[in-house]
Design an enzyme around this catalytic site. Structure first.
Site, PDB file in Angstrom:
ATOM      1  N   HIS A   1      -9.508   5.705 -11.838  1.00 29.86           N
ATOM      2  CA  HIS A   1     -10.208   4.642 -10.765  1.00 29.86           C
ATOM      3  C   HIS A   1     -10.238   5.291  -9.147  1.00 29.86           C
ATOM      4  O   HIS A   1     -11.545   5.461  -8.537  1.00 29.86           O
ATOM      5  CB  HIS A   1     -10.002   3.359 -10.919  1.00 29.86           C
TER       6      HIS A   1
HETATM    7  C1  BDR Z   1      -7.153  -0.632 -10.847  1.00 29.48           C
HETATM    8  O1  BDR Z   1      -5.920  -1.883 -11.399  1.00 29.48           O
HETATM    9  C2  BDR Z   1      -5.084   0.016 -10.927  1.00 29.48           C
HETATM   10  O2  BDR Z   1      -4.316  -0.684 -12.296  1.00 29.48           O
HETATM   11  C3  BDR Z   1      -5.655   0.841 -10.677  1.00 29.48           C
HETATM   12  O3  BDR Z   1      -4.939   1.489 -10.544  1.00 29.48           O
HETATM   13  C4  BDR Z   1      -6.955   0.831  -9.724  1.00 29.48           C
HETATM   14  O4  BDR Z   1      -6.891   0.840  -8.369  1.00 29.48           O
HETATM   15  C5  BDR Z   1      -8.157  -0.525 -12.087  1.00 29.48           C
HETATM   16  O5  BDR Z   1      -8.563  -1.503 -12.926  1.00 29.48           O
END
Ligand code: BDR
Ligand code: CA
Length: 310
Positions: free
Chosen positions: A239
């Site tokens: 992400h």
């Molecule tokens: C987001 O949530 C966190 O678990 C990750 O770092 C990312 O920023 C994804 O949903």
């Protein structure tokens, strides 16, 4: 060089985003602010400093921010990221000190004093920026662009409706999205799920043969387990590095101007980013929303930049 502040909650994917930014001379990383999210703010602040030291940049200021969301209780995500938030990485306790002021103060002071507007990269819940905007609304004029990982044009990953960063602090996200920031770019799950860390992609990074390459490969291997075991994906979606990749090579992403609002009331849809793709609401667009990404180009960029660490 683009002056940049990264606000984050490392998190293996935040950690990779930090490494990508610190390897990129196009970006002038002014400072890092941390927030509670994947793990506690004490832990995310420690993790951010461990990563700066791994990158050979112990001079970067790291400022600890809000320990909890505005209204909701904090719900961390150790089930995905492990106890430390960056499980898989085997990094020592940081030696570099934590910045002496609160992240919110750092954001306000830095933005207000800057000779030119600054870009903000948000990789976690938006609590710090929301509080800064409430405390000093004039910072809006000093933000060049806000690029964030959060939300989704489609489905969520914590509930059917909501993504983790936005659901953790939906009220903060709505404060930020409605603040009138001149350029906002949203990289939601609908694109970040197109950049999966498959075993082949992780092996390319491990094959760099460096400490950074080994550490990133180990972190991504741990991080991928959750999505492999629970959802049968070929690995974890990477992400947060999408935000930095967008700043470096925006042409890798297809975006569209949309009006985006966060649901803050309905129990069923709490934290949903409602993306008005077709202009049905008649509201003017307040964000460029990403819908597509060149995944091969993204991993080529990431691997090449990580390869710059010796
Ligand atoms: C987001 O949530 C966190 O678990 C990750 O770092 C990312 O920023 C994804 O949903
Ligand atoms: Ca994050």
């Amino acid at each position: 060089m683009r002056p940049l502040i990264i606000d984050c909650d490392p998190g293996q994917d935040d950690a990779v985003a930090l490494l990508l930014a610190l390897a990129s001379p196009e970006l002038q990383l002014l400072g890092i602010t941390t927030v509670a999210g994947n793990v506690s703010v004490q832990q995310t602040s420690s993790n951010a400093r461990r990563i700066c030291e791994l990158a050979g940049h112990p001079q970067v200021g790291v400022y600890a921010g809000c320990p909890r969301p505005l209204l909701r209780p904090l719900e961390t995500a150790e089930q995905v990221h492990g106890k430390t938030g960056i499980d898989g990485a085997d990094l020592p306790e940081p030696k570099m000190p934590l910045g002496s002021i609160h992240a919110v103060q750092y954001l306000i002071d830095t933005l207000m004093a800057a000779p030119a507007p600054i870009t903000l990269a948000l990789l976690g819940p938006m609590t710090n920026l929301a509080v800064a905007l409430v405390q000093q609304p004039q910072i809006v004029d000093h933000i060049e662009a806000l690029v964030f990982m959060g939300g989704s044009a489609f489905e969520g990953n914590v509930t059917p409706a909501a993504e983790f960063n936005i659901l953790t602090d939906p009220h903060a996200a709505q404060v930020v999205l409605s603040a009138g920031i001149r350029r906002v770019v949203m990289l939601g799950l609908n694109v970040t799920h197109q950049v999966i860390s498959t075993p082949e992609r992780i092996e390319r990074i491990r094959a760099l043969g460096t400490k950074v390459g080994q550490t990133v490969a180990a972190m991504l291997t741990f991080y991928g387990k959750f999505d492999i075991e629970r959802y049968g994906l070929p690995g974890g979606p990477l992400h947060d590095p999408c935000v930095i990749a967008y700043l470096l090579e925006p042409h890798l992403f297809q975006t569209q101007p949309c009006y985006v609002e966060v649901e803050t009331a309905s129990p069923l849809n709490l934290g949903r980013t409602v993306v008005d793709r077709w202009g049905a609401s008649g509201q003017p667009a307040n964000a460029q929303v990403a819908f597509g990404v060149n995944a091969q180009g993204f991993y080529d960029l990431l691997t090449e930049r990580l390869g710059r660490y010796q």
